[in-house]
Design a protein around this motif. Structure first.
Motif, PDB file in Angstrom:
ATOM      1  N   ALA A  25       0.834  -1.202   0.000  1.00 31.01           N
ATOM      2  CA  ALA A  25       0.000   0.000   0.000  1.00 31.01           C
ATOM      3  C   ALA A  25       0.870   1.254   0.000  1.00 31.01           C
ATOM      4  O   ALA A  25       2.028   1.237   0.408  1.00 31.01           O
ATOM      5  CB  ALA A  25      -0.913   0.006   1.232  1.00 31.01           C
ATOM      6  N   GLU A  26       0.317   2.367  -0.469  1.00 28.38           N
ATOM      7  CA  GLU A  26       1.032   3.636  -0.499  1.00 28.38           C
ATOM      8  C   GLU A  26       1.299   4.124   0.926  1.00 28.38           C
ATOM      9  O   GLU A  26       0.449   4.015   1.805  1.00 28.38           O
ATOM     10  CB  GLU A  26       0.184   4.670  -1.244  1.00 28.38           C
ATOM     11  CG  GLU A  26       0.884   5.994  -1.418  1.00 28.38           C
ATOM     12  CD  GLU A  26       0.081   6.967  -2.271  1.00 28.38           C
ATOM     13  OE1 GLU A  26       0.121   8.165  -1.968  1.00 28.38           O
ATOM     14  OE2 GLU A  26      -0.573   6.512  -3.221  1.00 28.38           O
ATOM     15  N   VAL A  27       2.502   4.660   1.156  1.00 24.11           N
ATOM     16  CA  VAL A  27       2.858   5.203   2.466  1.00 24.11           C
ATOM     17  C   VAL A  27       2.109   6.518   2.647  1.00 24.11           C
ATOM     18  O   VAL A  27       2.247   7.436   1.847  1.00 24.11           O
ATOM     19  CB  VAL A  27       4.376   5.422   2.589  1.00 24.11           C
ATOM     20  CG1 VAL A  27       4.717   6.081   3.916  1.00 24.11           C
ATOM     21  CG2 VAL A  27       5.111   4.094   2.437  1.00 24.11           C
ATOM     22  N   ALA A  28       1.308   6.618   3.700  1.00 28.37           N
ATOM     23  CA  ALA A  28       0.478   7.807   3.933  1.00 28.37           C
ATOM     24  C   ALA A  28       1.185   8.830   4.812  1.00 28.37           C
ATOM     25  O   ALA A  28       0.892  10.020   4.742  1.00 28.37           O
ATOM     26  CB  ALA A  28      -0.846   7.404   4.575  1.00 28.37           C
ATOM     27  N   ARG A  88      10.793  12.204 -10.042  1.00 27.34           N
ATOM     28  CA  ARG A  88       9.398  12.661 -10.029  1.00 27.34           C
ATOM     29  C   ARG A  88       8.714  12.326 -11.348  1.00 27.34           C
ATOM     30  O   ARG A  88       9.342  12.368 -12.410  1.00 27.34           O
ATOM     31  CB  ARG A  88       9.328  14.170  -9.808  1.00 27.34           C
ATOM     32  CG  ARG A  88       9.856  14.604  -8.448  1.00 27.34           C
ATOM     33  CD  ARG A  88       9.738  16.126  -8.285  1.00 27.34           C
ATOM     34  NE  ARG A  88      10.356  16.577  -7.075  1.00 27.34           N
ATOM     35  CZ  ARG A  88       9.719  16.723  -5.901  1.00 27.34           C
ATOM     36  NH1 ARG A  88       8.429  16.455  -5.818  1.00 27.34           N
ATOM     37  NH2 ARG A  88      10.373  17.147  -4.838  1.00 27.34           N
ATOM     38  N   ASP A  89       7.399  12.039 -11.259  1.00 29.85           N
ATOM     39  CA  ASP A  89       6.631  11.825 -12.475  1.00 29.85           C
ATOM     40  C   ASP A  89       6.194  13.164 -13.064  1.00 29.85           C
ATOM     41  O   ASP A  89       6.556  14.228 -12.540  1.00 29.85           O
ATOM     42  CB  ASP A  89       5.441  10.886 -12.227  1.00 29.85           C
ATOM     43  CG  ASP A  89       4.382  11.455 -11.288  1.00 29.85           C
ATOM     44  OD1 ASP A  89       4.386  12.673 -10.999  1.00 29.85           O
ATOM     45  OD2 ASP A  89       3.525  10.666 -10.846  1.00 29.85           O
ATOM     46  N   LYS A  93       4.947  14.224  -8.537  1.00 30.04           N
ATOM     47  CA  LYS A  93       4.928  13.266  -7.424  1.00 30.04           C
ATOM     48  C   LYS A  93       6.237  12.470  -7.403  1.00 30.04           C
ATOM     49  O   LYS A  93       6.720  12.003  -8.441  1.00 30.04           O
ATOM     50  CB  LYS A  93       3.757  12.305  -7.591  1.00 30.04           C
ATOM     51  CG  LYS A  93       3.674  11.252  -6.515  1.00 30.04           C
ATOM     52  CD  LYS A  93       2.512  10.315  -6.763  1.00 30.04           C
ATOM     53  CE  LYS A  93       2.494   9.199  -5.740  1.00 30.04           C
ATOM     54  NZ  LYS A  93       1.444   8.218  -6.046  1.00 30.04           N
ATOM     55  N   VAL A  95       8.334   9.406  -7.206  1.00 31.96           N
ATOM     56  CA  VAL A  95       8.057   8.002  -7.486  1.00 31.96           C
ATOM     57  C   VAL A  95       9.206   7.094  -7.075  1.00 31.96           C
ATOM     58  O   VAL A  95       9.040   5.884  -6.993  1.00 31.96           O
ATOM     59  CB  VAL A  95       7.716   7.778  -8.979  1.00 31.96           C
ATOM     60  CG1 VAL A  95       6.412   8.477  -9.339  1.00 31.96           C
ATOM     61  CG2 VAL A  95       8.841   8.236  -9.885  1.00 31.96           C
TER      62      VAL A  95
END
Length: 134
Positions: A25-28, A88-89, A93, A95
């Motif tokens: 899962a994405e790190v929040a 970064r994308d 963001k 990545v």
């Protein structure tokens, strides 16, 4: 968890870390915690500056190699300079992040560097390189 140390150039901030065994899962959120007598404010390293130029990413089917030039205004050679690279994308963001080092950056001069990414990264990404002294 990780520890990080080194001389910070005035006006810069670097956060480096590696996630192993992290869930898919994405790190929040990331929290930096520590004991008061262990964690301290960074002391800037004085005496010069670094500049990054000529960044170029080239890929083949296996890897992407980011190359560039780092120049120094320091009066002494800088050995084993650490490089933190943010990828970064198109939306900005982050990545990926990677760390590598140079062999030597001569006093008042410049040196080439390369950072390898496995597997190859897609086109359309931007790269930021932040040098810091061990």
């Amino acid at each position: 968890t990780t520890s990080f140390g080194g001389g910070m150039i005035p006006g810069t901030t670097v956060f480096a870390g590696m996630f192993s065994d992290a869930p898919a899962a994405e790190v929040a959120e990331i929290q930096v915690v520590g004991l008061g007598d262990v964690v301290s404010e960074p002391v800037p390293f004085e005496g010069g500056e670094f500049a990054i130029a000529d960044l170029k990413a080239t890929s083949d089917e296996y890897e992407t190699v980011l190359s560039g030039t780092i120049s120094s205004t320091f009066a002494e050679d800088q050995d084993a300079l650490n490089l933190t690279v943010l990828v970064r994308d198109e939306s900005g963001k982050i990545v990926m992040a990677e760390s590598d080092s140079t062999d030597r950056v001569p006093a008042g001069g410049s040196a080439r560097f390369e950072v390898n990414f496995y597997p190859a990264l897609p086109d359309g990404l931007t790269y930021e390189v932040y040098p810091h002294i061990y």
